[in-house]
Design a protein around this motif. Sequence first.
Motif, short mmCIF file in Angstrom:
data_model
loop_
_atom_site.label_atom_id
_atom_site.label_comp_id
_atom_site.label_asym_id
_atom_site.label_seq_id
_atom_site.Cartn_x
_atom_site.Cartn_y
_atom_site.Cartn_z
N ILE A 112 16.58 26.55 20.82
CA ILE A 112 16.43 25.57 21.90
C ILE A 112 15.81 26.28 23.09
N GLY A 113 14.57 25.96 23.39
CA GLY A 113 13.83 26.63 24.45
C GLY A 113 12.82 27.60 23.86
N THR A 114 11.61 27.13 23.60
CA THR A 114 10.58 27.95 22.94
C THR A 114 9.86 28.87 23.92
N PHE A 115 9.55 28.36 25.12
CA PHE A 115 8.72 29.02 26.11
C PHE A 115 7.39 29.42 25.44
N THR A 116 7.07 30.70 25.33
CA THR A 116 5.79 31.07 24.70
C THR A 116 5.96 31.53 23.25
N GLY A 117 7.15 31.45 22.72
CA GLY A 117 7.36 31.71 21.29
C GLY A 117 7.72 33.13 20.92
N THR A 149 12.08 25.16 16.36
CA THR A 149 12.11 25.55 17.77
C THR A 149 11.70 24.38 18.64
N LEU A 150 12.49 24.10 19.66
CA LEU A 150 12.34 22.90 20.48
C LEU A 150 12.01 23.23 21.93
N ASP A 151 11.09 22.47 22.49
CA ASP A 151 10.77 22.60 23.91
C ASP A 151 10.19 21.28 24.39
N ILE A 152 10.13 21.10 25.71
CA ILE A 152 9.58 19.86 26.26
C ILE A 152 8.37 20.11 27.15
N ASN A 153 7.93 21.37 27.22
CA ASN A 153 6.78 21.72 28.07
C ASN A 153 5.49 21.59 27.28
N ALA A 154 4.89 20.40 27.35
CA ALA A 154 3.67 20.12 26.59
C ALA A 154 2.48 20.94 27.12
N GLU A 155 2.45 21.22 28.42
CA GLU A 155 1.33 21.94 29.01
C GLU A 155 1.22 23.37 28.50
N LEU A 156 2.36 23.96 28.16
CA LEU A 156 2.38 25.36 27.71
C LEU A 156 2.35 25.48 26.19
N ALA A 157 2.43 24.36 25.50
CA ALA A 157 2.58 24.38 24.04
C ALA A 157 1.44 25.09 23.32
N TYR A 158 0.25 25.12 23.94
CA TYR A 158 -0.89 25.76 23.28
C TYR A 158 -0.63 27.24 23.00
N LEU A 159 0.14 27.89 23.86
CA LEU A 159 0.35 29.33 23.72
C LEU A 159 1.23 29.68 22.52
N PRO A 160 2.43 29.12 22.40
CA PRO A 160 3.20 29.43 21.19
C PRO A 160 2.50 28.96 19.91
N LYS A 161 1.83 27.80 19.98
CA LYS A 161 1.12 27.31 18.79
C LYS A 161 0.08 28.32 18.32
N LYS A 162 -0.62 28.92 19.26
CA LYS A 162 -1.65 29.92 18.95
C LYS A 162 -1.06 31.09 18.16
N ASP A 197 13.28 16.72 23.14
CA ASP A 197 14.51 17.02 23.86
C ASP A 197 15.58 17.46 22.87
N ALA A 198 16.21 18.58 23.15
CA ALA A 198 17.17 19.16 22.21
C ALA A 198 18.41 18.29 22.02
N LYS A 199 18.83 17.62 23.05
CA LYS A 199 20.00 16.75 22.93
C LYS A 199 19.72 15.60 21.96
N GLU A 200 18.54 15.02 22.09
CA GLU A 200 18.15 13.94 21.17
C GLU A 200 18.06 14.46 19.74
N PHE A 201 17.46 15.63 19.58
CA PHE A 201 17.32 16.22 18.25
C PHE A 201 18.69 16.42 17.60
N LEU A 202 19.63 17.00 18.33
CA LEU A 202 20.96 17.30 17.78
C LEU A 202 21.75 16.04 17.47
#
Length: 215
Positions: free
Chosen positions: A67-72, A90-103, A120-125
């Motif tokens: 819960i909380g990917t940040f940059t992966g 791995t869960l996160d809600i920061n769409a703007e930063l998602a390109y970095l861990p995806k890379k 959202d991790a709460k929804e997922f759980l």
Amino acid sequence: MSFFEEQCPEMDGYLENHTSVEPDILKRLRRETFQKTTQPHMISGYLQGRLLAILSKMITPKNILEIGTFTGYATLCLAEGLAKEGKITTLDINAELAYLPKKYFHESEFSAQIDFQLKDAKEFLKETDEFFDFVFIDADKENYVEYFNLIKPRIASGAVVLFDNVLWYGKVLEESPKQKSTQKIKELNELITKDEDFENLILPLRDGLHLIRKK
């Protein structure tokens, strides 16, 4: 920052010099995190990353939740110990930063085992019926207690859970903290310590890791 690092700044360098070398992909990810993000200190980093990798290799988990990917960075460290057919969600809600861990996920040898979700991790759980044998939580501190309560039914005996930043820059020593995040971290630490379903230990590595195991 641990007590030793605070008292002796050279200790961090000594520890890194006597710790297994991080894979090159992590070195590159760590560098890019500091170059392209506004809060690079949120990355797990060298020492904590090696701890996550070693714990994962000891457990050989089949199903990891982060819960909380940040940059992966932590994701890739945790993935090092995955069972052959295992996976890490791995869960996160920061769409703007998602390109970095995806890379970096795409580049890594674990790409087929990583399920990165912007959710959202709460929804997922609340929705999932999966069970996890290793959970790492490094996200919004105000929801730490809720994460703990939601995770309990989703882990079996022997499962390991790690909460990051549980010393909160020493603020947990405040008797009556005004900051909500501090209040929730203190509440979490007390809750875990009193929960007879778990055995626990707070490691003073960096900003504190609460290591717990389901009995």
